[in-house]
Design an enzyme around this catalytic site. Structure first.
Site, PDB file in Angstrom:
ATOM      1  N   HIS A  37     -69.539  -8.749   8.678  1.00  0.00           N
ATOM      2  CA  HIS A  37     -68.648  -9.188   9.750  1.00  0.00           C
ATOM      3  C   HIS A  37     -67.888  -7.962  10.252  1.00  0.00           C
ATOM      4  O   HIS A  37     -67.664  -7.002   9.523  1.00  0.00           O
ATOM      5  CB  HIS A  37     -67.677 -10.220   9.174  1.00  0.00           C
ATOM      6  CG  HIS A  37     -66.814 -10.913  10.168  1.00  0.00           C
ATOM      7  ND1 HIS A  37     -65.693 -10.321  10.727  1.00  0.00           N
ATOM      8  CD2 HIS A  37     -66.867 -12.164  10.703  1.00  0.00           C
ATOM      9  CE1 HIS A  37     -65.106 -11.181  11.546  1.00  0.00           C
ATOM     10  NE2 HIS A  37     -65.797 -12.307  11.556  1.00  0.00           N
TER      11      HIS A  37
ATOM     12  N   ASP B 285     -66.306  -9.278   0.223  1.00  0.00           N
ATOM     13  CA  ASP B 285     -65.799 -10.210   1.236  1.00  0.00           C
ATOM     14  C   ASP B 285     -66.315 -11.601   0.889  1.00  0.00           C
ATOM     15  O   ASP B 285     -67.499 -11.891   1.033  1.00  0.00           O
ATOM     16  CB  ASP B 285     -66.282  -9.779   2.623  1.00  0.00           C
ATOM     17  CG  ASP B 285     -65.843 -10.730   3.728  1.00  0.00           C
ATOM     18  OD1 ASP B 285     -65.176 -11.742   3.429  1.00  0.00           O
ATOM     19  OD2 ASP B 285     -66.192 -10.461   4.902  1.00  0.00           O
TER      20      ASP B 285
ATOM     21  N   GLN C 157     -67.008 -16.347   3.324  1.00  0.00           N
ATOM     22  CA  GLN C 157     -68.012 -17.396   3.524  1.00  0.00           C
ATOM     23  C   GLN C 157     -68.556 -17.956   2.212  1.00  0.00           C
ATOM     24  O   GLN C 157     -69.430 -18.816   2.234  1.00  0.00           O
ATOM     25  CB  GLN C 157     -69.177 -16.851   4.360  1.00  0.00           C
ATOM     26  CG  GLN C 157     -68.817 -16.504   5.779  1.00  0.00           C
ATOM     27  CD  GLN C 157     -68.445 -17.710   6.615  1.00  0.00           C
ATOM     28  OE1 GLN C 157     -68.861 -18.830   6.344  1.00  0.00           O
ATOM     29  NE2 GLN C 157     -67.637 -17.493   7.653  1.00  0.00           N
TER      30      GLN C 157
ATOM     31  N   LYS D 290     -61.174 -21.122   5.801  1.00  0.00           N
ATOM     32  CA  LYS D 290     -62.604 -21.337   5.554  1.00  0.00           C
ATOM     33  C   LYS D 290     -62.825 -22.267   4.362  1.00  0.00           C
ATOM     34  O   LYS D 290     -63.959 -22.647   4.073  1.00  0.00           O
ATOM     35  CB  LYS D 290     -63.298 -19.997   5.287  1.00  0.00           C
ATOM     36  CG  LYS D 290     -63.211 -18.993   6.440  1.00  0.00           C
ATOM     37  CD  LYS D 290     -63.998 -19.452   7.651  1.00  0.00           C
ATOM     38  CE  LYS D 290     -63.859 -18.478   8.812  1.00  0.00           C
ATOM     39  NZ  LYS D 290     -64.504 -17.192   8.588  1.00  0.00           N
TER      40      LYS D 290
ATOM     41  N   CYS E 292     -69.072 -12.326  15.633  1.00  0.00           N
ATOM     42  CA  CYS E 292     -68.386 -11.127  15.113  1.00  0.00           C
ATOM     43  C   CYS E 292     -69.261 -10.402  14.101  1.00  0.00           C
ATOM     44  O   CYS E 292     -68.768  -9.888  13.074  1.00  0.00           O
ATOM     45  CB  CYS E 292     -67.040 -11.486  14.492  1.00  0.00           C
ATOM     46  SG  CYS E 292     -65.863 -12.148  15.682  1.00  0.00           S
TER      47      CYS E 292
END
Length: 601
Positions: A321, A398, A401, A424, A562
């Site tokens: 991202h 990260d 997600q 999220k 993104c």
């Protein structure tokens, strides 16, 4: 057995029925328990969800795409297991006989026959930890007796919802009548037990907790398939935030009055919940930020500014991202650093052999995503972290997600930092988390200065707190941190393994149907994926497809997400991206696919 027979080790069945009906009546339920002489028949009862009547349109809320009322949840019989499609469409995903090549699955879509409301779980996914509730409900006088009786029957009920009280005044969890949940998903029965009754994953019951799923768009029921952008919020999170502002609102830490104590308890209680959710070793490793983007910037502008030198190298993956690219580019431009990129194959999988070639003595940082937001690819995170550490680098993962789709254990992962955004994972926007190893955080300079993060200030010098305080300058997003804690409570009660398993079934179901749409090309076909389905459709711009789906009430993302570098790797500037969550259904997938078929015709 007859109603007059008392089984060894159990209360008389009539006495049990009386206790149970007292409990359900006090909980607002109006459906009596009719044991009928067989304790196993208690599995036919589905407890009502508290506060359901307060949800607008609850009684008429469409519980699946077509607005039909929920079916009675299918429950495996005593000691029974399911294989493939059985009555009520219960699917054992662990059964090697169950697959999408099974004729039973290919005969008709589940939603074309019955509502797919239940999936029989197996293995060791759930434990009593999944049912630790916010202890806000007073225990009824008969509840202890009922608990004893039900513990002997060994049931596995749904979890009712409860009102809120200040976290700091909460006693030991006791409101729920089943504290000890047996190993209902193992093949081994508890000693002396005649059988085990298991409850299914019932998506219709879960959907009642999300008020917005009763919304209409273009006079059609809302179908929310934009979960990778943001998830919807359950009533429990919405109510918790309202309760904070009604009863607890204050700044934290720096006052001696009652509301400050309540607010501080709620805020720090949320930090504790995040620590347990990620399996961090200490609450000192949990820093509240605005989201994953701010967390990455924090690391870049604190640790990066402090430790990286000209000529040092940063490795990122092609899947990233923009939030995990731009901060490192800014730092590289400022300090003359070099950025290297791990390539991916045509399925969207990281090529580990190429990653190994990039590692070297100048590698100081590896930053990568655990799940791609554009393709859904699940990366081999533990392997990437270990290889990075062997090269002497620090590693940032990260998890924006991943946290809503799978269990995360930061100690097992061994990353130096792990970041995610609350919105999220069914929490409010504007709140997120940076996890960092405690010693590393304490060695890192703060990136912002102000109140709350200091031990002592003079005009000559300032002494900072250790983590997490040194990175939480000023007044933080207190209410939404509390909301994040409530969201973590919610998914923990359901169980992340159960959520992951259900979503995996839904992803495979949707993937197989999308492959049948003429002219549709799936982008990102890695074998290990989370709930993202990016595609392009011949003859249509992505925004045209999104607009047509919107006419049917279906919300998807169309654009570059993104993540322009990974889309350009596939020769594209944009895709249509449906993304799934555990409140989505096969019926919603059917509408998506049918709409795409109509477009092609």
């Amino acid at each position: 057995m007859s109603t007059n027979t008392k089984a060894e080790g159990l209360l008389d069945i009539r006495e049990l029925e009386k206790l149970a009906n007292q409990f359900f009546k006090s909980s607002g339920g109006d459906q009596p328990v009719n044991a009928g002489g067989n304790p196993a028949q208690l599995n036919d009862y589905q407890p009502s969800i508290e506060q359901l009547d307060s949800i607008p349109g609850a009684n008429g809320l469409p519980l699946n795409l077509y607005g039909s009322a929920p079916q009675s949840s299918p429950v495996s019989g005593v000691g029974a297991s399911s294989s493939g499609i059985t009555q009520g469409n219960v699917i054992d995903l662990k059964d090697p006989q169950t697959s999408f090549d099974d004729p039973a699955l290919n005969t008709a879509r589940p939603s074309a026959t019955e509502n797919v409301t239940g999936f029989s779980l197996s293995g060791k996914e759930l434990s009593s930890d999944n049912f630790k509730q916010l202890p806000y409900q007073q225990e009824q006088s008969f509840e202890k007796d009922l608990q004893v009786a039900l513990n002997q029957i060994i049931t596995y009920p749904h979890v009712p919802q409860i009102p809120f009280k200040p976290d700091g005044q909460a006693p030991e969890p006791s409101y729920y009548f089943l504290k000890k949940v047996p190993a209902v998903f193992s093949a081994e029965r508890p000693k002396g037990a005649s059988g085990i009754i298991t409850a299914p994953f019932d998506v219709n019951i879960i959907r009642r907790d999300f008020p917005i799923l009763g919304e209409t768009v273009n006079r059609k029921p809302l179908v929310w398939l934009d979960n990778a952008a943001t998830t919807q919020k359950p009533r429990q999170v919405i109510d918790r935030i309202s309760y904070f502002y009604e009863h607890e609102n204050s700044n934290i830490h720096r006052a001696a009055h009652e509301l400050a104590a309540r607010a501080t308890d709620a805020y720090e209680g949320a930090r504790k919940k995040v620590q347990q959710f990620l399996n961090a070793s200490s609450t000192n490793e949990i820093i509240f930020v605005r989201g994953a983007t701010e967390a990455i910037n924090l690391v870049a502008k604190s640790w990066g500014e402090q430790n990286l030198q000209p000529g040092d190298e940063i490795i990122v993956s092609h899947l990233e991202h923009h939030a995990n690219i731009v901060p490192w580019q800014q730092l590289a431009g400022k300090k003359n650093l070099k950025i290297k990129v791990i390539p991916v194959d045509d399925d969207g999988q990281i090529i580990i052999d190429e990653y190994i070639k990039l590692l070297g003595p100048k590698t100081k940082l590896v930053a990568f995503t655990q799940v791609s937001n554009a393709l859904g690819t699940v990366t081999p995170a533990a392997q990437i972290v270990k290889l990075g550490h062997l090269a002497g680098a620090k590693v940032l993962v990260d998890g924006a997600q991943s946290v809503s789709h799978m269990p995360v254990d930061v100690q097992a992962l061994d990353a130096d930092w792990f970041v995610f955004s609350g919105h999220k994972v069914f929490a409010p926007t504007g709140i997120g988390v940076l996890y960092g190893k405690e010693d590393l955080l304490n060695e890192t300079q703060p990136w912002q200065g102000g109140g709350n993060m200091i031990v002592d200030v003079t005009f000559e010098q300032t002494k900072y707190h250790n983590a997490p305080g040194r990175f939480e300058a000023g007044t933080g997003n207190i209410a939404d941190a509390v909301g994040l804690g409530a969201a973590i409570d919610y998914v923990t009660r359901i169980g992340m393994p159960a959520i992951s398993q259900y979503e995996h079934y839904l992803l495979v179901y949707a993937t197989e149907l999308l492959k049948e749409v003429k002219g549709l090309q799936l982008i990102g076909t890695a074998p290990d994926k989370a709930s993202v389905l990016s595609f392009v459709l011949d003859g249509y711009k992505t925004e045209e497809v999104g607009a047509e789906l919107n006419k049917q009430g279906i919300a998807v993302r169309s654009g570059h997400h993104c993540a322009q570098p990974i889309l350009r790797r596939f020769g594209l500037e944009s895709t249509v991206r449906p993304s799934l969550a555990f409140y989505n259904t096969c019926a919603e997938v059917d509408l998506l696919v049918d709409t795409l078929h109509r477009l092609k015709k």
